[in-house]
Design an enzyme around this catalytic site. Structure first.
Site, short mmCIF file in Angstrom:
data_model
loop_
_atom_site.label_atom_id
_atom_site.label_comp_id
_atom_site.label_asym_id
_atom_site.label_seq_id
_atom_site.Cartn_x
_atom_site.Cartn_y
_atom_site.Cartn_z
N ARG A 152 -6.65 2.23 -4.87
CA ARG A 152 -5.82 1.05 -5.10
C ARG A 152 -4.84 1.35 -6.21
O ARG A 152 -5.23 1.96 -7.22
CB ARG A 152 -6.69 -0.15 -5.54
CG ARG A 152 -7.67 -0.61 -4.50
CD ARG A 152 -8.77 -1.43 -5.11
NE ARG A 152 -9.60 -0.62 -6.02
CZ ARG A 152 -10.62 -1.09 -6.73
NH1 ARG A 152 -10.93 -2.36 -6.67
NH2 ARG A 152 -11.31 -0.30 -7.53
N LYS A 202 -10.53 3.15 8.20
CA LYS A 202 -9.51 2.78 7.21
C LYS A 202 -8.82 1.47 7.59
O LYS A 202 -8.72 0.53 6.80
CB LYS A 202 -8.49 3.91 7.07
CG LYS A 202 -7.29 3.59 6.22
CD LYS A 202 -7.64 3.29 4.77
CE LYS A 202 -6.47 2.70 4.03
NZ LYS A 202 -6.72 2.38 2.65
N CYS A 258 0.22 -2.00 1.69
CA CYS A 258 -0.88 -1.72 2.62
C CYS A 258 -1.32 -2.93 3.45
O CYS A 258 -1.19 -2.92 4.66
CB CYS A 258 -2.06 -1.14 1.86
SG CYS A 258 -1.70 0.50 1.20
N LYS A 318 0.60 -6.94 -7.73
CA LYS A 318 -0.66 -7.15 -8.46
C LYS A 318 -0.52 -6.47 -9.83
O LYS A 318 0.40 -5.65 -10.02
CB LYS A 318 -1.85 -6.60 -7.70
CG LYS A 318 -1.83 -5.10 -7.53
CD LYS A 318 -3.14 -4.64 -6.94
CE LYS A 318 -3.21 -3.15 -6.84
NZ LYS A 318 -4.44 -2.65 -6.32
P1 NAD Z 1 5.24 6.29 -0.45
O1 NAD Z 1 6.27 5.73 0.44
O2 NAD Z 1 5.14 5.84 -1.88
O3 NAD Z 1 5.39 7.90 -0.47
C1 NAD Z 1 5.65 8.67 0.64
C2 NAD Z 1 6.33 9.97 0.18
O4 NAD Z 1 6.44 10.85 1.29
C3 NAD Z 1 7.75 9.76 -0.35
O5 NAD Z 1 7.85 10.34 -1.63
C4 NAD Z 1 8.63 10.50 0.68
O6 NAD Z 1 9.79 11.10 0.10
C5 NAD Z 1 7.68 11.54 1.20
N1 NAD Z 1 8.02 12.07 2.54
C6 NAD Z 1 8.35 11.39 3.65
N2 NAD Z 1 8.54 12.24 4.67
C7 NAD Z 1 8.32 13.49 4.20
C8 NAD Z 1 8.35 14.79 4.79
N3 NAD Z 1 8.63 14.96 6.07
N4 NAD Z 1 8.08 15.84 4.00
C9 NAD Z 1 7.79 15.67 2.70
N5 NAD Z 1 7.73 14.47 2.09
C10 NAD Z 1 7.99 13.40 2.83
O7 NAD Z 1 3.87 6.03 0.29
P2 NAD Z 1 2.40 5.78 -0.36
O8 NAD Z 1 2.34 4.41 -0.94
O9 NAD Z 1 2.00 6.95 -1.15
O10 NAD Z 1 1.52 5.74 0.98
C11 NAD Z 1 1.35 6.89 1.77
C12 NAD Z 1 0.34 6.58 2.84
O11 NAD Z 1 -0.93 6.27 2.26
C13 NAD Z 1 0.70 5.37 3.71
O12 NAD Z 1 0.22 5.61 4.99
C14 NAD Z 1 -0.10 4.24 3.08
O13 NAD Z 1 -0.38 3.22 3.99
C15 NAD Z 1 -1.35 4.97 2.66
N6 NAD Z 1 -2.08 4.38 1.54
C16 NAD Z 1 -1.38 3.84 0.50
C17 NAD Z 1 -2.07 3.31 -0.59
C18 NAD Z 1 -1.31 2.68 -1.75
O14 NAD Z 1 -1.95 2.00 -2.54
N7 NAD Z 1 -0.02 2.91 -1.89
C19 NAD Z 1 -3.47 3.34 -0.61
C20 NAD Z 1 -4.15 3.94 0.45
C21 NAD Z 1 -3.44 4.44 1.52
#
Ligand code: NAD
Length: 435
Positions: A152, A202, A258, A318
């Protein structure tokens, strides 16, 4: 074993830094060149408590690159942590996953284990395998696994290093052994399963937690109609071990990158497979309605929003994060402005992101602190329960306001104290005072 992480967002960067903390050599890759440049200068792209210190500590074990070649040629396992944002119909945009997979395939010249860490719909691994087969050179062996992330924002480091459980979907003993090695120093139960099951765990977990929040919000409405107290109801329910107290906080609903997207995506998956997931449609609907219900509360005391000034406390979805993706604050501020009101907004971390996402607007003033935000306000609206808000000097704030009204969308203030000071106080799902 060398680990690679593709996509250095909230999940990817925490994953890379925490694996380095566990002693692994890690290569983190993002196609955003500026992000890589900033990270090389130890500048974080977002606020996450403790992440800066941990990056500093493990900097020598973490290589940062924008080159897919560099990562694919040097790691044994690669974690896909790219974004999976929602499309307008509620389904998931998997283009970042496809893009990264294709890039890996074109370069691959020896065995690699590709791990989905991003949240993806069930059967995404099948697509990753198909894309790999389309582009990879002949006779090069690869495998795909699912290892969803449950961290989180705001407590991401602790959640990653001390998770409740680790879920791993695999298809071979070789992949199992790799994960046993990766997680050998984690004190958490590991659930090994097939890939589809891991993918569903998930989505189902997030959909369940979001439903818990919408459920308690539904009960909060009942409390308001009957004079009951949602805090006591949540306590009374939460002490039952089968229910638990977490995610029973009534308010203006869930936001973030999310829950809103995962609930909609899970609903869509059900629809595509001919299953009735209407429960999740209700979860989503109840959440959407929180915004209008909150605006109604403001009108209950002020009647007309036009030409009124609102001190908005909290913008992030949050506390503990600067993330405003799908934050209720965006919708509430927009509604107020549409009705002719003015907002003086303040958040300890999320001001820049809010400004970027909301866009310039002459009806928004970006305040220096909560006191500045409260100046000449007709009402204070609490949208994020930051700890510092609880410690404010409320007698000073009351003096600064046009009319002493607080609408607490997070039930974060001490009702007795606020009411004693003579405020009109409107909490969520419980009695307030002065109206
Ligand atoms: P985000 O959008 O903050 O980060 C994604 C990153 O990936 C960006 O920096 C982007 O530039 C990079 N990217 C995109 N395409 C790319 C490529 N082809 N090559 C290299 N880099 C690339 O996303 P996030 O919040 O970190 O979430 C990522 C995943 O994890 C999502 O599926 C989300 O649902 C899941 N998730 C998020 C959280 C959360 O709290 N944010 C928690 C659990 C799971």
């Amino acid at each position: 074993m060398k680990l690679g992480v593709i996509g250095l967002g909230h999940v990817g960067l925490v994953t890379a830094v925490c694996f380095a903390e566990k002693g692994f050599e890690v290569i983190g890759m993002d196609k955003d060149k500026k992000r890589i440049q900033d990270l090389r200068n130890k500048k974080l792209p977002f606020y996450e408590p403790g992440l800066g210190e941990l990056l500093e500590k493990n900097f020598n074990r973490l290589k940062l690159t924008d080159s897919i070649k560099e990562i694919v040629e040097n790691v044994d396992v690669v974690f896909l942590c790219v974004g999976t944002p929602p499309l307008s119909d509620g389904s998931v945009d998997l283009s970042q996953v496809e893009d990264a997979t294709r890039e890996i395939a074109k370069i691959l010249n020896r065995y690699i284990l590709i791990v989905e860490k991003s949240t993806v719909p069930v059967k995404t691994a099948e697509w990753i395998k198909r894309v790999m087969s389309l582009y990879v050179r002949e006779n090069i062996h690869f495998e795909v696994a699912s290892n969803p992330e449950f961290l989180r924002e705001g407590s991401a480091i602790r959640d990653f290093l001390k998770p409740d459980r680790i879920v791993v979907g695999i298809e071979s003993d070789r992949a199992k052994k790799i994960f046993e090695e990766i997680y050998k120093d984690f004190e958490a139960p590991i659930i090994f399963t097939d890939i589809e099951t891991a993918e569903i765990i998930k989505h189902a977990s997030n959909a369940f937690l979001a439903t818990k929040i919408s459920f308690i919000n539904m009960i909060a409405d009942l409390c308001e109609k009957t004079g009951a107290d949602i805090l006591k109801v949540a306590e009374g329910m939460g002490l039952d071990k089968r229910i638990g107290r977490e995610f029973l906080n009534a308010g203006i609903g869930y936001g973030g990158s999310c829950f809103p997207k995962d609930v909609k995506a899970f609903y869509r998956i059900g629809e595509e497979l001919g299953l009735d997931f209407n429960l999740l449609k209700c979860t989503d609907k109840i959440n959407e309605e929180r915004i209008d219900k909150f605006i109604e509360k403001i009108k209950r005391v002020l009647w007309i929003i036009k030409d009124k000034t609102f001190g908005v406390w909290g913008l992030s979805f949050k506390p503990g994060t600067d993330d405003v993706r799908e934050a209720p604050s965006l919708k509430i501020v927009r509604k107020i402005i549409e009705e002719g009101g003015t907002c003086r907004v303040y958040d300890p971390y999320a001001m820049d992101n809010f400004k970027r996402d909301f866009g310039e607007n002459e009806k928004i003033y970006y305040a220096k602190d909560i006191y500045d935000a409260s100046r000449n306000a007709h009402a204070i609206l609490i949208l994020t329960e930051w700890e510092e808000f609880k410690r404010a000097e409320f007698s000073k704030i009351k003096e600064m306001m046009e009319t002493p009204i607080i609408v607490d969308g997070r039930n974060c203030l001490d009702r007795e104290k606020i009411c004693k000071l003579g405020f009109i106080y409107i909490p969520t799902g419980r009695k307030g005072c002065g109206y």
